[in-house]
Design a protein around this motif. Structure first.
Motif, PDB file in Angstrom:
ATOM      1  N   THR A   1       0.847  -1.195   0.000  1.00 42.39           N
ATOM      2  CA  THR A   1       0.000   0.000   0.000  1.00 42.39           C
ATOM      3  C   THR A   1       0.877   1.238   0.000  1.00 42.39           C
ATOM      4  OG1 THR A   1      -0.147   0.335   2.407  1.00 42.39           O
ATOM      5  CG2 THR A   1      -1.648  -1.295   1.413  1.00 42.39           C
TER       6      THR A   1
ATOM      7  N   VAL B   1       5.607   2.445  -7.234  1.00 43.13           N
ATOM      8  CA  VAL B   1       4.310   1.828  -7.505  1.00 43.13           C
ATOM      9  C   VAL B   1       3.459   2.649  -8.457  1.00 43.13           C
ATOM     10  CG1 VAL B   1       4.295   0.549  -5.333  1.00 43.13           C
ATOM     11  CG2 VAL B   1       3.354   2.869  -5.393  1.00 43.13           C
ATOM     12  N   ASP B   2       4.053   3.687  -9.039  1.00 42.69           N
ATOM     13  CA  ASP B   2       3.318   4.474 -10.025  1.00 42.69           C
ATOM     14  C   ASP B   2       3.160   3.669 -11.312  1.00 42.69           C
ATOM     15  OD1 ASP B   2       2.941   6.658  -8.423  1.00 42.69           O
ATOM     16  OD2 ASP B   2       4.656   7.779  -9.184  1.00 42.69           O
TER      17      ASP B   2
ATOM     18  N   TYR C   1      -7.984   5.523  -7.206  1.00 42.85           N
ATOM     19  CA  TYR C   1      -7.402   4.290  -6.684  1.00 42.85           C
ATOM     20  C   TYR C   1      -8.352   3.593  -5.714  1.00 42.85           C
ATOM     21  CZ  TYR C   1      -2.981   5.985  -8.564  1.00 42.85           C
ATOM     22  OH  TYR C   1      -1.995   6.435  -9.401  1.00 42.85           O
TER      23      TYR C   1
ATOM     24  N   GLN D   1       4.975  -0.868   2.786  1.00 42.23           N
ATOM     25  CA  GLN D   1       4.959   0.239   1.843  1.00 42.23           C
ATOM     26  C   GLN D   1       6.332   0.394   1.190  1.00 42.23           C
ATOM     27  OE1 GLN D   1       3.235   3.876   3.368  1.00 42.23           O
ATOM     28  NE2 GLN D   1       1.200   2.951   3.349  1.00 42.23           N
TER      29      GLN D   1
ATOM     30  N   GLN E   1       7.116   6.612  -3.574  1.00 42.63           N
ATOM     31  CA  GLN E   1       5.864   6.424  -4.303  1.00 42.63           C
ATOM     32  C   GLN E   1       6.096   6.005  -5.750  1.00 42.63           C
ATOM     33  OE1 GLN E   1       3.031   9.743  -4.170  1.00 42.63           O
ATOM     34  NE2 GLN E   1       2.352   9.196  -6.242  1.00 42.63           N
TER      35      GLN E   1
ATOM     36  N   THR F   1      -1.961  -0.614  -4.189  1.00 42.14           N
ATOM     37  CA  THR F   1      -1.111  -0.552  -5.382  1.00 42.14           C
ATOM     38  C   THR F   1      -1.434  -1.680  -6.360  1.00 42.14           C
ATOM     39  OG1 THR F   1       0.626  -1.973  -4.478  1.00 42.14           O
ATOM     40  CG2 THR F   1       0.743   0.382  -3.960  1.00 42.14           C
TER      41      THR F   1
END
Length: 455
Positions: A128, A223-224, A137, A216, A220, A170
């Motif tokens: 996540t 996981v884009d 999302y 996590q 970021q 994700t």
């Protein structure tokens, strides 16, 4: 033990391309290939991931023709749950299955390893991330009492309260394979999209008493995903900046890391300096003290210590020896070899040729299919005429030759050591050592010449 499934069946309509979305590139490599590399880093050499294909299946399979892959096909695009169902025949019940996405190219093996370690026969693990703007999302729904994960709700099915949740799914998860096989037939398409959501297994896991773990990523961008050209460009820049930062940590001097692209593998020695807008492609090796000027492209080449590549030059499939000078505005094509202290100057093109030690081709010349000795000086405008329209022929130039400006060397031809060629000559015959060769029309001065007058 671990199985890995990579979902790569989507069309990618928003990319506006005839090419399957997962074959769109980041750093010159298809996105799904980045994911495949991350998967193989976990699996090792003896195992192969399962790739689920759909749109453009043949193209994706062709790309991986020489790689170890199990193939599953999703002929209808009925959601992520339906896609994973196609991979079940390749999965082993006593293992964990890691589910990845072919359009999430920057996921790191270290993150995946941490996720897998949280999964076992009694635990499902989700990756996540918290976003300031989670729009679009699926949201992670947690128990209000113990904060444990209870479900994932897709945005189109979420209530107004759930849409305020900033922790999102994700899509990447690690699942005990035996339970995955049990849950797949239970998925329903009773939702706004009429698709089989893989995320529904989270609620099934909780109902079956499994713990829902999570971890996590460190950033970021791991996981884009990519759904359009803007997102593709953003991840391209992120990938390049990641590489630039790593290289600078290893001692590479980049005058502006934001304006640097490496689309392959780069090895370098100490005190190497790269100016702005340089592109590295394929496998490149730079020796100690190499300097690359602005706006250069270096591809599949080795450049030895102390050499300087001046601005706006291209070096492709070539080997450049130590203490050479190339450019500005030079082009070395595949098969070019520059020996110690050779010089190729501005607007010179070299193809499949050896430029000997200390030899100079300073400007405005083409040298193709040529074997040049040491100490040669090639005048401006000289060309080797290596092609008769059908076949290629070779030019040989001995040591310490001088070739005057605007000379055409018509191959096959050989210049012996210490040959001198008069400027403006067209040379079609071999020379002997210490010859002066001149091949040009005799000059005539015509007196009383009347210039043309404009009518």
């Amino acid at each position: 033990m671990l199985d890995i499934v990579i979902l790569a069946a989507g069309k990618g309509t928003r990319m506006r391309s005839a090419k399957p979305k997962v074959l769109q590139t980041i750093s010159g490599l298809p996105m799904v290939a980045h994911v495949h590399n991350a998967a193989c880093a976990l699996l090792g050499e003896k195992q192969a991931p399962v790739i689920v294909v759909g749109h453009g299946a043949n193209e994706v399979q062709d790309y991986f023709a020489d790689k170890s892959v199990h193939w599953a096909e999703q002929t209808e695009q009925l959601g992520t749950g339906h896609a994973v169902r196609q991979a079940l025949p390749y999965l082993t019940d006593l293992q964990t299955t890691l589910i990845l996405y072919g359009d999430v190219p920057l996921i790191q093996p270290e993150t995946l390893k941490a996720l897998v370690e949280k999964c076992n026969s009694a635990k499902l693990a989700l990756l996540t991330v918290n976003l300031s703007d989670p729009s679009g999302y699926g949201r992670i729904v947690r128990d209000t009492q113990d904060n444990s994960i209870v479900a994932i709700v897709e945005e189109k099915d979420a209530s107004q309260a759930q849409k305020q949740i900033r922790e999102i799914n994700t899509g990447i998860m690690a699942v005990p394979t035996a339970k995955l096989r049990e849950w797949m037939p239970k998925l329903s398409n009773d939702n706004a999209q009429q698709e089989y959501y893989l995320t529904d297994i989270v609620a099934m896991a909780r109902a079956d008493g499994l713990a829902i773990e999570h971890c996590q990523p460190q950033a970021q961008w791991e996981v884009d995903g990519v759904n359009n050209r803007h997102q593709q460009a953003a991840l391209e820049r992120q990938f390049q900046l990641n590489q630039a930062n790593l290289y600078m940590q290893q001692g590479l001097m980049l005058l502006d890391p934001v304006r640097f692209d490496c689309r392959g593998q780069l090895a370098f020695g100490v005190d190497v300096c790269i100016d702005i807008n340089v592109v590295i492609e394929g496998v490149v090796e730079l020796g100690d003290g190499v300097s690359i000027g602005p706006n250069c492209v270096i591809k599949d080449s080795v450049i030895a210590a102390g050499t300087r590549i001046e601005a706006n030059s291209m070096v492709d499939g070539s080997r450049v020896g130590p203490h050479c000078s190339v450019g500005p505005y030079a082009r070395l094509r595949p098969g070019s070899v520059l020996q110690h202290s050779a010089k190729v100057g501005n607007f010179v093109e070299v193809k499949k040729s050896v430029i000997g030690q200390g030899s100079k081709v300073n400007h405005l010349s083409y040298i193709g299919d040529c074997d040049m000795g040491s100490g040669v000086n090639i005048g401006a405008g000289t060309i080797t005429c290596n092609y008769d329209g059908v076949n290629k022929f070779k030019t040989t130039i001995g040591n310490d030759c001088f070739v005057g400006s605007n000379t055409a060397l018509v191959a096959p031809v050989s210049l012996a050591d210490d040959t001198s060629i008069g400027a403006g000559s067209t040379i079609t015959k071999n020379t002997e050592s210490n010859n002066l060769a001149i091949a040009r029309a005799r000059q005539r001065n015509i007196s009383g010449w009347q210039k043309p007058v404009k009518k």
